[in-house]
Design a protein around this motif. Structure first.
Motif, PDB file in Angstrom:
ATOM      1  N   GLY A  34       0.820  -1.210   0.000  1.00  0.00           N
ATOM      2  CA  GLY A  34       0.000   0.000   0.000  1.00  0.00           C
ATOM      3  C   GLY A  34       0.850   1.254   0.000  1.00  0.00           C
ATOM      4  N   CYS A  35       1.890   1.249   0.818  1.00  0.00           N
ATOM      5  CA  CYS A  35       2.786   2.412   0.862  1.00  0.00           C
ATOM      6  C   CYS A  35       3.507   2.597  -0.466  1.00  0.00           C
ATOM      7  N   ASN A  36       3.940   1.484  -1.058  1.00  0.00           N
ATOM      8  CA  ASN A  36       4.594   1.573  -2.368  1.00  0.00           C
ATOM      9  C   ASN A  36       3.640   2.165  -3.406  1.00  0.00           C
ATOM     10  N   ASP A  42       0.406  10.451  -8.178  1.00  0.00           N
ATOM     11  CA  ASP A  42       0.553  11.865  -8.496  1.00  0.00           C
ATOM     12  C   ASP A  42      -0.617  12.652  -7.898  1.00  0.00           C
ATOM     13  N   ALA A  43      -0.288  13.672  -7.137  1.00  0.00           N
ATOM     14  CA  ALA A  43      -1.320  14.547  -6.556  1.00  0.00           C
ATOM     15  C   ALA A  43      -1.638  15.640  -7.575  1.00  0.00           C
ATOM     16  N   TYR A  44      -2.434  15.297  -8.567  1.00  0.00           N
ATOM     17  CA  TYR A  44      -2.717  16.216  -9.670  1.00  0.00           C
ATOM     18  C   TYR A  44      -3.683  17.325  -9.304  1.00  0.00           C
ATOM     19  N   GLU A  51      -6.367  12.676  -0.653  1.00  0.00           N
ATOM     20  CA  GLU A  51      -6.591  11.225  -0.689  1.00  0.00           C
ATOM     21  C   GLU A  51      -5.275  10.468  -0.470  1.00  0.00           C
ATOM     22  N   ILE A  52      -4.243  10.915  -1.150  1.00  0.00           N
ATOM     23  CA  ILE A  52      -2.931  10.284  -1.003  1.00  0.00           C
ATOM     24  C   ILE A  52      -2.414  10.462   0.418  1.00  0.00           C
ATOM     25  N   GLY A  53      -2.521  11.685   0.937  1.00  0.00           N
ATOM     26  CA  GLY A  53      -2.063  11.956   2.300  1.00  0.00           C
ATOM     27  C   GLY A  53      -2.783  11.115   3.330  1.00  0.00           C
ATOM     28  N   SER A  58      -2.818   6.661   7.091  1.00  0.00           N
ATOM     29  CA  SER A  58      -3.539   5.478   7.546  1.00  0.00           C
ATOM     30  C   SER A  58      -2.645   4.241   7.547  1.00  0.00           C
ATOM     31  N   LEU A  59      -1.792   4.136   6.547  1.00  0.00           N
ATOM     32  CA  LEU A  59      -0.883   2.986   6.439  1.00  0.00           C
ATOM     33  C   LEU A  59       0.382   3.147   7.283  1.00  0.00           C
ATOM     34  N   ARG A  60       0.558   4.315   7.871  1.00  0.00           N
ATOM     35  CA  ARG A  60       1.747   4.610   8.666  1.00  0.00           C
ATOM     36  C   ARG A  60       3.025   4.422   7.840  1.00  0.00           C
ATOM     37  N   CYS A  61       2.999   4.967   6.644  1.00  0.00           N
ATOM     38  CA  CYS A  61       4.119   4.808   5.722  1.00  0.00           C
ATOM     39  C   CYS A  61       5.399   5.479   6.227  1.00  0.00           C
TER      40      CYS A  61
END
Length: 93
Positions: A34-36, A42-44, A51-53, A58-61
């Motif tokens: 998920g982190c990968n 891309d935050a277009y 959403e990306i953030g 949430s995944l604690r990347c």
């Protein structure tokens, strides 16, 4: 090989994990994928950026690398687990 559903944020995507992996290693593989995935998005626009953030938080990347090192120490004598970690490290989720 067993198939695990990935984090809901990834939709129907699947992650492969060996059938004999411990539960925490399976969970880590799913999280790492998920982190990968989200790390390569891309935050277009602002909404996509949020959403990306949200997914990354949430995944604690931010702790995924340190968590991998702990996994590697914990399972240093289990080559199947280490192989799964190796395969997952750079795989695109």
């Amino acid at each position: 090989m067993a198939i695990l559903s990935a984090v809901p944020l990834l939709g129907p995507q699947l992650v492969r994990a060996g059938p004999d992996l411990p539960a925490d290693a399976k969970a880590y593989v799913t999280r790492r994928m998920g982190c990968n995935h989200w790390g390569g998005e891309d935050a277009y626009d602002a909404a996509r950026g949020r959403e990306i953030g949200e997914a990354v938080r949430s995944l604690r990347c931010d702790t995924v690398e340190a968590d991998e090192q702990r996994m590697r120490r914990r399972y240093r004598r289990q080559p199947d687990v280490l192989k799964s970690l190796d395969q997952t490290h750079d795989a695109d989720g």
